[in-house]
Design a protein around this motif. Structure first.
Motif, short mmCIF file in Angstrom:
data_model
loop_
_atom_site.label_atom_id
_atom_site.label_comp_id
_atom_site.label_asym_id
_atom_site.label_seq_id
_atom_site.Cartn_x
_atom_site.Cartn_y
_atom_site.Cartn_z
N UNK A 98 0.84 -1.20 0.00
CA UNK A 98 0.00 0.00 0.00
C UNK A 98 0.88 1.25 0.00
N UNK A 99 0.25 2.37 -0.31
CA UNK A 99 0.96 3.66 -0.21
C UNK A 99 1.45 3.86 1.22
N UNK A 131 1.95 12.26 -2.35
CA UNK A 131 1.00 12.68 -3.37
C UNK A 131 1.42 13.99 -4.06
N UNK A 132 2.41 14.66 -3.52
CA UNK A 132 3.02 15.77 -4.26
C UNK A 132 3.89 15.22 -5.40
N UNK A 133 4.43 14.02 -5.19
CA UNK A 133 5.34 13.42 -6.17
C UNK A 133 4.61 12.52 -7.16
N UNK A 134 3.63 11.77 -6.66
CA UNK A 134 2.98 10.74 -7.47
C UNK A 134 1.47 10.75 -7.25
N UNK A 135 0.76 10.30 -8.28
CA UNK A 135 -0.70 10.24 -8.17
C UNK A 135 -1.17 8.98 -7.45
N UNK A 136 -0.37 7.92 -7.50
CA UNK A 136 -0.80 6.64 -6.95
C UNK A 136 0.40 5.71 -6.80
N UNK A 137 0.16 4.55 -6.22
CA UNK A 137 1.20 3.52 -6.14
C UNK A 137 1.67 3.14 -7.54
N UNK A 177 1.58 4.98 -10.25
CA UNK A 177 2.35 6.09 -10.81
C UNK A 177 3.79 6.06 -10.27
N UNK A 178 3.94 5.79 -8.99
CA UNK A 178 5.27 5.69 -8.38
C UNK A 178 6.05 4.54 -9.00
N UNK A 179 5.39 3.41 -9.15
CA UNK A 179 6.04 2.24 -9.74
C UNK A 179 6.50 2.54 -11.16
N UNK A 180 5.64 3.17 -11.96
CA UNK A 180 5.98 3.45 -13.34
C UNK A 180 7.11 4.48 -13.45
N UNK A 181 7.14 5.44 -12.55
CA UNK A 181 8.24 6.41 -12.55
C UNK A 181 9.55 5.72 -12.21
N UNK A 182 9.50 4.81 -11.24
CA UNK A 182 10.69 4.04 -10.90
C UNK A 182 11.13 3.15 -12.06
N UNK A 183 10.15 2.59 -12.77
CA UNK A 183 10.47 1.74 -13.92
C UNK A 183 11.15 2.55 -15.01
N UNK A 184 10.63 3.76 -15.27
CA UNK A 184 11.23 4.62 -16.29
C UNK A 184 12.68 4.94 -15.94
N UNK A 185 12.94 5.17 -14.67
CA UNK A 185 14.31 5.46 -14.21
C UNK A 185 15.22 4.26 -14.44
N UNK A 186 14.73 3.07 -14.05
CA UNK A 186 15.50 1.85 -14.24
C UNK A 186 15.74 1.59 -15.72
N UNK A 187 14.70 1.79 -16.55
CA UNK A 187 14.81 1.56 -17.98
C UNK A 187 15.88 2.46 -18.59
N UNK A 188 15.90 3.71 -18.16
CA UNK A 188 16.91 4.65 -18.67
C UNK A 188 18.31 4.19 -18.30
N UNK A 189 18.48 3.69 -17.09
CA UNK A 189 19.81 3.21 -16.66
C UNK A 189 20.24 1.97 -17.44
N UNK A 190 19.30 1.04 -17.66
CA UNK A 190 19.62 -0.17 -18.41
C UNK A 190 20.02 0.17 -19.84
#
Length: 201
Positions: free
Chosen positions: A42-43, A58-64, A66-79
């Motif tokens: 949970x959040x 909730x200032x950073x992300x709309x939902x769990x 949204x947070x997951x997808x932002x983290x995924x985008x970061x990881x994807x960029x690094x890979x």
């Protein structure tokens, strides 16, 4: 750093504070979801582990999600950054080995985070799966470029190779074994030498 410190005490700009909070939340994703899975996290679990307030989340992300997808985008960029760091000189096999080494080292450096985005991603919904498949296709494109694969058959061979790498890495990540991830390099290189057409070597 505690987000509750006043701006005059921690000497960081608002952007630096936000970046630190985001980093802690991404770390919390890996730790908490590693223990509870995506669906059961949970959040509240994330903000407790990251030591940030619900308002900050909730200032950073709309939902769990949204947070997951932002983290995924970061990881994807690094890979992808690691894949693109492949040497431009040398034989195709030498360049492939360098690409593979970069990829395996990246995953082995932080197995919980890698597991989150390669294993738990399947529980995160269609958008996450589309991002997962895009990452795999980017990997295929990188391998095809290294081997100068132009025919349909050669590109399929590269696709099959990446699928094999993904399956083996996912198995190692499921066990959280960094050494097992690194140990895949030698057999995967040997398999590639046998599996790909000699014309691509």
């Amino acid at each position: 750093m505690d987000e509750r410190l006043s701006s005059g005490r921690h000497h960081l700009s608002p952007d630096e504070v936000a970046a630190d909070q985001q980093k802690r939340l991404f770390k919390a994703l890996a730790v908490v979801m590693g223990e509870k899975g995506y669906s059961n996290t949970t959040v509240g679990d994330l903000i407790k582990h990251a030591r940030v307030s619900r308002a900050t989340f909730y200032q950073q992300f709309e939902s769990k999600q949204d947070c997951f997808m932002a983290g995924y985008a970061r990881m994807q960029s690094n890979v992808l950054g690691g894949l693109r760091a492949t040497p431009v000189l040398g034989s195709p096999m030498a360049r492939f080995r360098a690409m593979l080494t970069n990829y395996l080292n990246f995953l082995a450096a932080d197995p919980p985070t890698a597991r989150l985005y390669l294993v738990e991603v399947y529980a995160a919904g269609p958008e996450a799966l589309r991002r997962r498949m895009q990452l795999q296709q980017d990997f295929v494109a990188g391998v095809a470029e290294v081997f100068a694969a132009r025919s349909k058959a050669d590109r399929f061979a590269c696709q099959a190779l990446v699928a094999a790498i993904s399956m083996l890495v996912t198995g190692a990540l499921a066990d959280g074994d960094a050494q097992a991830i690194l140990a895949l390099e030698k057999p995967l290189v040997e398999f590639t030498e046998r599996a790909l057409p000699a014309s691509l070597h």
